[in-house]
Enzyme design. Structure first.
Site, PDB file in Angstrom:
ATOM      1  N   SER A   1       3.243  -2.339  10.291  1.00 54.11           N
ATOM      2  CA  SER A   1       4.679  -2.344  10.568  1.00 54.11           C
ATOM      3  C   SER A   1       5.355  -3.676  10.236  1.00 54.11           C
ATOM      4  O   SER A   1       6.252  -4.115  10.959  1.00 54.11           O
ATOM      5  CB  SER A   1       4.948  -1.923  12.017  1.00 54.11           C
ATOM      6  OG  SER A   1       4.527  -0.580  12.208  1.00 54.11           O
TER       7      SER A   1
ATOM      8  N   ASN B   1       0.868  -1.184   0.000  1.00 54.97           N
ATOM      9  CA  ASN B   1       0.000   0.000   0.000  1.00 54.97           C
ATOM     10  C   ASN B   1       0.905   1.234   0.000  1.00 54.97           C
ATOM     11  O   ASN B   1       1.497   1.568   1.023  1.00 54.97           O
ATOM     12  CB  ASN B   1      -0.894  -0.022   1.251  1.00 54.97           C
ATOM     13  CG  ASN B   1      -1.693   1.271   1.394  1.00 54.97           C
ATOM     14  OD1 ASN B   1      -1.810   2.042   0.449  1.00 54.97           O
ATOM     15  ND2 ASN B   1      -2.231   1.497   2.580  1.00 54.97           N
ATOM     16  N   TRP B   2       0.965   1.882  -1.150  1.00 54.47           N
ATOM     17  CA  TRP B   2       1.865   3.029  -1.280  1.00 54.47           C
ATOM     18  C   TRP B   2       1.325   4.279  -0.583  1.00 54.47           C
ATOM     19  O   TRP B   2       2.026   5.282  -0.481  1.00 54.47           O
ATOM     20  CB  TRP B   2       2.095   3.357  -2.762  1.00 54.47           C
ATOM     21  CG  TRP B   2       2.887   2.318  -3.507  1.00 54.47           C
ATOM     22  CD1 TRP B   2       3.453   1.172  -2.994  1.00 54.47           C
ATOM     23  CD2 TRP B   2       3.197   2.310  -4.905  1.00 54.47           C
ATOM     24  NE1 TRP B   2       4.089   0.471  -3.987  1.00 54.47           N
ATOM     25  CE2 TRP B   2       3.953   1.147  -5.169  1.00 54.47           C
ATOM     26  CE3 TRP B   2       2.915   3.181  -5.964  1.00 54.47           C
ATOM     27  CZ2 TRP B   2       4.425   0.832  -6.453  1.00 54.47           C
ATOM     28  CZ3 TRP B   2       3.390   2.862  -7.235  1.00 54.47           C
ATOM     29  CH2 TRP B   2       4.132   1.710  -7.473  1.00 54.47           C
ATOM     30  N   LYS B   3       0.075   4.232  -0.156  1.00 51.13           N
ATOM     31  CA  LYS B   3      -0.577   5.419   0.434  1.00 51.13           C
ATOM     32  C   LYS B   3      -0.402   6.618  -0.516  1.00 51.13           C
ATOM     33  O   LYS B   3      -0.307   6.415  -1.727  1.00 51.13           O
ATOM     34  CB  LYS B   3      -0.022   5.709   1.826  1.00 51.13           C
ATOM     35  CG  LYS B   3       0.029   4.466   2.709  1.00 51.13           C
ATOM     36  CD  LYS B   3       0.250   4.817   4.144  1.00 51.13           C
ATOM     37  CE  LYS B   3       0.533   3.572   4.942  1.00 51.13           C
ATOM     38  NZ  LYS B   3       0.132   3.691   6.318  1.00 51.13           N
TER      39      LYS B   3
ATOM     40  N   GLY C   1       2.760  -1.254   4.225  1.00 48.05           N
ATOM     41  CA  GLY C   1       2.749   0.175   3.936  1.00 48.05           C
ATOM     42  C   GLY C   1       4.150   0.691   3.672  1.00 48.05           C
ATOM     43  O   GLY C   1       4.719   0.497   2.598  1.00 48.05           O
ATOM     44  N   GLY C   2       4.736   1.328   4.677  1.00 52.85           N
ATOM     45  CA  GLY C   2       6.033   1.998   4.523  1.00 52.85           C
ATOM     46  C   GLY C   2       7.095   1.152   3.821  1.00 52.85           C
ATOM     47  O   GLY C   2       7.786   1.635   2.909  1.00 52.85           O
TER      48      GLY C   2
ATOM     49  N   GLU D   1      -5.524  -5.191  10.321  1.00 51.47           N
ATOM     50  CA  GLU D   1      -4.527  -4.141  10.488  1.00 51.47           C
ATOM     51  C   GLU D   1      -4.815  -3.387  11.786  1.00 51.47           C
ATOM     52  O   GLU D   1      -5.605  -2.427  11.791  1.00 51.47           O
ATOM     53  CB  GLU D   1      -4.594  -3.162   9.312  1.00 51.47           C
ATOM     54  CG  GLU D   1      -4.267  -3.791   7.973  1.00 51.47           C
ATOM     55  CD  GLU D   1      -3.636  -2.767   7.036  1.00 51.47           C
ATOM     56  OE1 GLU D   1      -2.528  -3.014   6.564  1.00 51.47           O
ATOM     57  OE2 GLU D   1      -4.238  -1.706   6.808  1.00 51.47           O
TER      58      GLU D   1
ATOM     59  N   GLY E   1       2.166   2.103  10.633  1.00 47.12           N
ATOM     60  CA  GLY E   1       3.093   3.220  10.518  1.00 47.12           C
ATOM     61  C   GLY E   1       3.765   3.598  11.818  1.00 47.12           C
ATOM     62  O   GLY E   1       4.396   4.651  11.905  1.00 47.12           O
TER      63      GLY E   1
ATOM     64  N   GLU F   1      -6.948   4.467   7.776  1.00 45.29           N
ATOM     65  CA  GLU F   1      -6.776   5.906   7.527  1.00 45.29           C
ATOM     66  C   GLU F   1      -8.042   6.497   6.911  1.00 45.29           C
ATOM     67  O   GLU F   1      -8.397   7.648   7.173  1.00 45.29           O
ATOM     68  CB  GLU F   1      -5.534   6.145   6.651  1.00 45.29           C
ATOM     69  CG  GLU F   1      -4.263   5.900   7.456  1.00 45.29           C
ATOM     70  CD  GLU F   1      -3.046   5.487   6.653  1.00 45.29           C
ATOM     71  OE1 GLU F   1      -3.052   5.613   5.409  1.00 45.29           O
ATOM     72  OE2 GLU F   1      -2.075   4.997   7.272  1.00 45.29           O
TER      73      GLU F   1
ATOM     74  N   HIS G   1      -9.654   0.973   4.782  1.00 45.20           N
ATOM     75  CA  HIS G   1      -8.341   1.152   5.440  1.00 45.20           C
ATOM     76  C   HIS G   1      -8.533   2.067   6.651  1.00 45.20           C
ATOM     77  O   HIS G   1      -9.335   3.008   6.616  1.00 45.20           O
ATOM     78  CB  HIS G   1      -7.343   1.761   4.450  1.00 45.20           C
ATOM     79  CG  HIS G   1      -5.941   1.760   4.984  1.00 45.20           C
ATOM     80  ND1 HIS G   1      -5.493   2.708   5.873  1.00 45.20           N
ATOM     81  CD2 HIS G   1      -4.906   0.908   4.774  1.00 45.20           C
ATOM     82  CE1 HIS G   1      -4.232   2.441   6.176  1.00 45.20           C
ATOM     83  NE2 HIS G   1      -3.849   1.354   5.528  1.00 45.20           N
TER      84      HIS G   1
END
Ligand code: PEP
Length: 255
Positions: free
Chosen positions: A215, A12-14, A236-237, A170, A176, A100, A98
């Site tokens: 994470s 997930n590149w956000k 993610g990151g 998640e 994150g 967010e 998600h």
């Protein structure tokens, strides 16, 4: 062990990337990944990049998806993107719910359920994200929250819809933050999700792909992915750094 279940590692590149950076990242993934039976890889990019990604990944075994979809199919919904539009860019998957989106943009369970249904109406595979906040975990409410998030979708679509969907657990406190759920914590919630689905159909519950996200790093992926009810990861990151994402994918190969 996940015999018979589809496994998936997805990035997930956000809201990150640029045309040039995406091309570099995808070139590295194409060079570093090889097809593995029963294991899929995918990236989730911001909407404006989907056209370029569909051409960069055309003919590749790496799939791609969007990070959100409208619950509406067409019409006066300024700023929204419909499932049929995503299909035109070759999207296979789409994230729905998600944390967010839930936390920063006020998406509620019913809306997430409607997005899930819209994705399926247009032939996309929804990846339903569920998870509790730290406060909810500390109150002992993880199962209540995750159960409620699942039931909202199941009540709208019925359990059969889960035949063509993925669920990603998640925990919000792990996204994150650098603080992943321990393999035992992840396994316990994944087992709960499967039990909750099994109340409606054991066959479908046993077959559904469950991802862990929060994470995940090269250093913890192997232990998470070898848990019996963890069928891969939503990253993610670490998915923005080719070597890190490749190492995570490698861990899934060996899980
Ligand atoms: C995510 O955004 O879905 C996610 C899991 O992020 P991170 O891996 O950075 O925690």
């Amino acid at each position: 062990m996940k015999v018979g279940r589809r496994r998936l590692v997805a990035g997930n590149w956000k809201m990150n990337g640029s045309l040039a950076a995406n091309e570099r990242l995808l070139d590295a993934l194409k060079a570093g990944l090889k097809p593995v039976a029963g294991l899929e890889f995918a990236v989730f990019a911001p909407f404006p990049y989907l056209a370029a990604i569909s051409s960069l990944l055309s003919g590749s075994f790496i799939g791609w998806g969007a990070q959100d979809v409208s619950e509406h199919d067409v019409g006066a919904y300024t700023g929204e993107v419909s499932g049929s539009m995503l299909r035109e860019f070759g999207c296979r998957y789409v994230l729905v719910g998600h944390s967010e989106r839930r936390q920063l943009f006020g998406e509620v369970d019913m809306q997430v359920a409607a997005k899930f249904a819209a994705a399926q109406r247009h032939g996309l595979i929804p990846i339903l994200c569920v998870g509790e906040t730290l406060e909810q975990r500390e109150l002992g409410a993880t199962e209540v929250v995750v159960g409620r998030q699942l039931d909202a979708v199941l009540d709208l679509t019925g359990i059969v819809a889960l035949k063509n969907a993925v669920v990603a657990y998640e925990p919000v406190w792990a996204i994150g933050t650098g603080k992943n759920a321990s393999p035992d914590q992840a396994q316990a919630v994944h087992a709960f999700i499967r039990e909750r689905l099994a109340l409606r159909s054991k066959e479908i519950a046993d077959a559904v792909t469950l991802l862990y996200g929060g994470s995940v790093k090269a250093s913890n992926a192997a232990e998470l992915f070898t848990q019996p009810d963890v069928d891969g990861g939503l990253i993610g990151g670490a998915s923005l750094i080719a070597d890190d994402f490749l190492a995570i994918c490698k861990s899934a190969e060996n899980a």
